[in-house]
Scaffold this motif. Structure first.
Motif, PDB file in Angstrom:
ATOM      1  N   GLU A  72      39.836 -14.984  37.820  1.00 56.92           N
ATOM      2  CA  GLU A  72      39.078 -16.108  37.295  1.00 56.92           C
ATOM      3  C   GLU A  72      38.325 -15.652  36.050  1.00 56.92           C
ATOM      4  O   GLU A  72      37.467 -14.763  36.128  1.00 56.92           O
ATOM      5  N   PRO A  73      38.643 -16.215  34.879  1.00 53.37           N
ATOM      6  CA  PRO A  73      37.947 -15.797  33.656  1.00 53.37           C
ATOM      7  C   PRO A  73      36.434 -15.853  33.833  1.00 53.37           C
ATOM      8  O   PRO A  73      35.880 -16.818  34.358  1.00 53.37           O
ATOM      9  N   GLY A  74      35.759 -14.785  33.412  1.00 49.58           N
ATOM     10  CA  GLY A  74      34.322 -14.665  33.564  1.00 49.58           C
ATOM     11  C   GLY A  74      33.902 -13.837  34.762  1.00 49.58           C
ATOM     12  O   GLY A  74      32.746 -13.393  34.842  1.00 49.58           O
ATOM     13  N   ALA A  75      34.819 -13.614  35.700  1.00 48.91           N
ATOM     14  CA  ALA A  75      34.490 -12.840  36.899  1.00 48.91           C
ATOM     15  C   ALA A  75      34.369 -11.354  36.558  1.00 48.91           C
ATOM     16  O   ALA A  75      35.090 -10.824  35.715  1.00 48.91           O
ATOM     17  N   VAL A  76      33.440 -10.690  37.238  1.00 48.59           N
ATOM     18  CA  VAL A  76      33.238  -9.248  37.077  1.00 48.59           C
ATOM     19  C   VAL A  76      33.117  -8.634  38.468  1.00 48.59           C
ATOM     20  O   VAL A  76      32.373  -9.141  39.314  1.00 48.59           O
ATOM     21  N   ALA A  77      33.845  -7.551  38.714  1.00 50.15           N
ATOM     22  CA  ALA A  77      33.768  -6.837  39.991  1.00 50.15           C
ATOM     23  C   ALA A  77      33.468  -5.372  39.729  1.00 50.15           C
ATOM     24  O   ALA A  77      33.979  -4.784  38.773  1.00 50.15           O
ATOM     25  N   THR A  78      32.640  -4.801  40.581  1.00 50.52           N
ATOM     26  CA  THR A  78      32.288  -3.389  40.460  1.00 50.52           C
ATOM     27  C   THR A  78      32.754  -2.652  41.703  1.00 50.52           C
ATOM     28  O   THR A  78      32.489  -3.087  42.829  1.00 50.52           O
ATOM     29  N   LEU A  79      33.452  -1.551  41.481  1.00 56.96           N
ATOM     30  CA  LEU A  79      33.857  -0.666  42.569  1.00 56.96           C
ATOM     31  C   LEU A  79      33.236   0.703  42.301  1.00 56.96           C
ATOM     32  O   LEU A  79      33.195   1.162  41.157  1.00 56.96           O
ATOM     33  N   ALA A  80      32.755   1.339  43.353  1.00 50.00           N
ATOM     34  CA  ALA A  80      32.098   2.629  43.184  1.00 50.00           C
ATOM     35  C   ALA A  80      32.531   3.577  44.277  1.00 50.00           C
ATOM     36  O   ALA A  80      33.040   3.165  45.327  1.00 50.00           O
ATOM     37  N   ALA A  81      32.312   4.877  44.015  1.00 48.57           N
ATOM     38  CA  ALA A  81      32.643   5.889  45.007  1.00 48.57           C
ATOM     39  C   ALA A  81      31.831   5.628  46.265  1.00 48.57           C
ATOM     40  O   ALA A  81      30.625   5.360  46.190  1.00 48.57           O
ATOM     41  N   PRO A  82      32.467   5.670  47.433  1.00 47.96           N
ATOM     42  CA  PRO A  82      31.728   5.408  48.673  1.00 47.96           C
ATOM     43  C   PRO A  82      30.764   6.541  48.986  1.00 47.96           C
ATOM     44  O   PRO A  82      30.886   7.654  48.468  1.00 47.96           O
ATOM     45  N   THR A  83      29.787   6.243  49.835  1.00 46.67           N
ATOM     46  CA  THR A  83      28.864   7.281  50.268  1.00 46.67           C
ATOM     47  C   THR A  83      29.568   8.234  51.216  1.00 46.67           C
ATOM     48  O   THR A  83      30.537   7.886  51.883  1.00 46.67           O
ATOM     49  N   THR A  84      29.086   9.444  51.292  1.00 45.13           N
ATOM     50  CA  THR A  84      29.634  10.434  52.218  1.00 45.13           C
ATOM     51  C   THR A  84      29.108  10.133  53.622  1.00 45.13           C
ATOM     52  O   THR A  84      28.168   9.355  53.799  1.00 45.13           O
ATOM     53  N   PRO A  85      29.722  10.742  54.666  1.00 46.62           N
ATOM     54  CA  PRO A  85      29.244  10.493  56.031  1.00 46.62           C
ATOM     55  C   PRO A  85      27.770  10.813  56.226  1.00 46.62           C
ATOM     56  O   PRO A  85      27.112  10.248  57.091  1.00 46.62           O
ATOM     57  N   THR A  86      27.202  11.720  55.429  1.00 46.90           N
ATOM     58  CA  THR A  86      25.785  12.077  55.578  1.00 46.90           C
ATOM     59  C   THR A  86      24.874  11.092  54.859  1.00 46.90           C
ATOM     60  O   THR A  86      23.662  11.172  54.954  1.00 46.90           O
ATOM     61  N   GLY A  87      25.449  10.152  54.120  1.00 48.50           N
ATOM     62  CA  GLY A  87      24.636   9.172  53.408  1.00 48.50           C
ATOM     63  C   GLY A  87      24.394   9.526  51.959  1.00 48.50           C
ATOM     64  O   GLY A  87      23.875   8.715  51.197  1.00 48.50           O
ATOM     65  N   ALA A  88      24.776  10.724  51.540  1.00 47.50           N
ATOM     66  CA  ALA A  88      24.602  11.113  50.144  1.00 47.50           C
ATOM     67  C   ALA A  88      25.642  10.412  49.289  1.00 47.50           C
ATOM     68  O   ALA A  88      26.736  10.091  49.739  1.00 47.50           O
ATOM     69  N   GLN A  89      25.287  10.148  48.034  1.00 48.47           N
ATOM     70  CA  GLN A  89      26.224   9.492  47.146  1.00 48.47           C
ATOM     71  C   GLN A  89      27.401  10.405  46.824  1.00 48.47           C
ATOM     72  O   GLN A  89      27.290  11.635  46.845  1.00 48.47           O
ATOM     73  N   GLY A  90      28.536   9.774  46.535  1.00 47.72           N
ATOM     74  CA  GLY A  90      29.703  10.518  46.103  1.00 47.72           C
ATOM     75  C   GLY A  90      29.538  11.005  44.677  1.00 47.72           C
ATOM     76  O   GLY A  90      28.419  11.136  44.179  1.00 47.72           O
TER      77      GLY A  90
END
Length: 244
Positions: A72-90
């Motif tokens: 859909e023109p105008g749509a924006v999606a963000t994908l990011a590295a998932p968190t690790t099992p300990t909760g720390a960022q990837g």
């Protein structure tokens, strides 16, 4: 893995579907199988010539609204590295996908998908892909720039390839682009009707595509109404985190 090339008609159409049904019916009559169960109608990539050498603009529509690949023109999606099992960022990898109107390619109206990747140790990148949807709901890859292969259907022998069928079917495989130099891009449906949990949400009826190219292999997961919700290329894994 099945590759379907050079199979008539040159572009998917209702005329082609009718011709195939007549051919199958003739086989049943000649074989004398009047007591057999009715034949299933063609589906998946049946009846499609992939890649298509001569896309007919009359076979395409203005919008790309395939359930698994809505643009859909105008749509924006963000994908990011998932968190690790300990909760720390990837590793901080982030992918932003934005949709806009695209130019005509070989007379066919397209929709542009711009993908910007940041957070890689080796730097990011910007890729613009142009897609078009035919009257039956199949989405075709018409052009690409910035990510490889760079091509435009109808230029220097390049041909539009299939990206997302109207009816994804487990085991189907096809060329996503044709007529270009270098390693081909091959897409295979490796799962359908999957459930996928991700940070902040979950999706069902997910279709999973394996994409093989000169840059390696990745596995993309598409949810109906959402599009790409997960992409895994080994160390480079991202999941959908936001839409706008």
């Amino acid at each position: 893995m099945r590759l379907r090339r050079g199979r008539p008609p040159a572009h998917p159409s209702r005329r082609g579907a009718g011709a195939a049904v007549v051919t199958l019916a003739a086989v049943v009559v000649l074989g004398g199988c009047s007591s057999s169960a009715p034949l299933s109608p063609p589906t998946g990539v049946d009846l499609l010539t992939v890649p298509t050498p001569t896309p007919d603009p009359a076979d395409f529509v203005e919008r790309v609204d395939n359930p698994w690949f809505p643009l859909e023109p105008g749509a924006v999606a963000t994908l990011a590295a998932p968190t690790t099992p300990t909760g720390a960022q990837g590793p901080g990898l982030e992918v932003t996908r934005s949709v806009s109107a695209g130019p005509d390619v070989a007379g066919v109206p397209t929709t542009a998908l711009t993908t910007v990747t940041t957070g890689r140790a080796a730097g990011g990148g910007r890729v613009v892909d142009l897609f078009a949807q035919d009257v039956d709901g199949n989405v075709w890859w018409m052009a690409s720039a910035g990510g490889g292969p760079d091509f435009e259907a109808g230029v220097d022998g390049a041909e539009a390839g299939l990206w997302m069928p109207a009816q994804p079917r487990y085991g189907d495989g096809w060329l996503a682009v044709g007529g270009t130099a270098g390693t081909p891009v091959v897409v295979t449906v490796v799962a359908v009707d999957q459930d996928l949990a991700r940070p902040g949400g979950s999706s069902d009826d997910v279709v999973v595509l394996q994409v093989e190219s000169g840059s390696g292999t990745r596995v993309d997961s598409y949810a109906p109404g959402e599009g790409l919700v997960r992409s895994d290329a080994g160390e480079d894994e991202v999941v959908l985190t936001g839409v706008g």
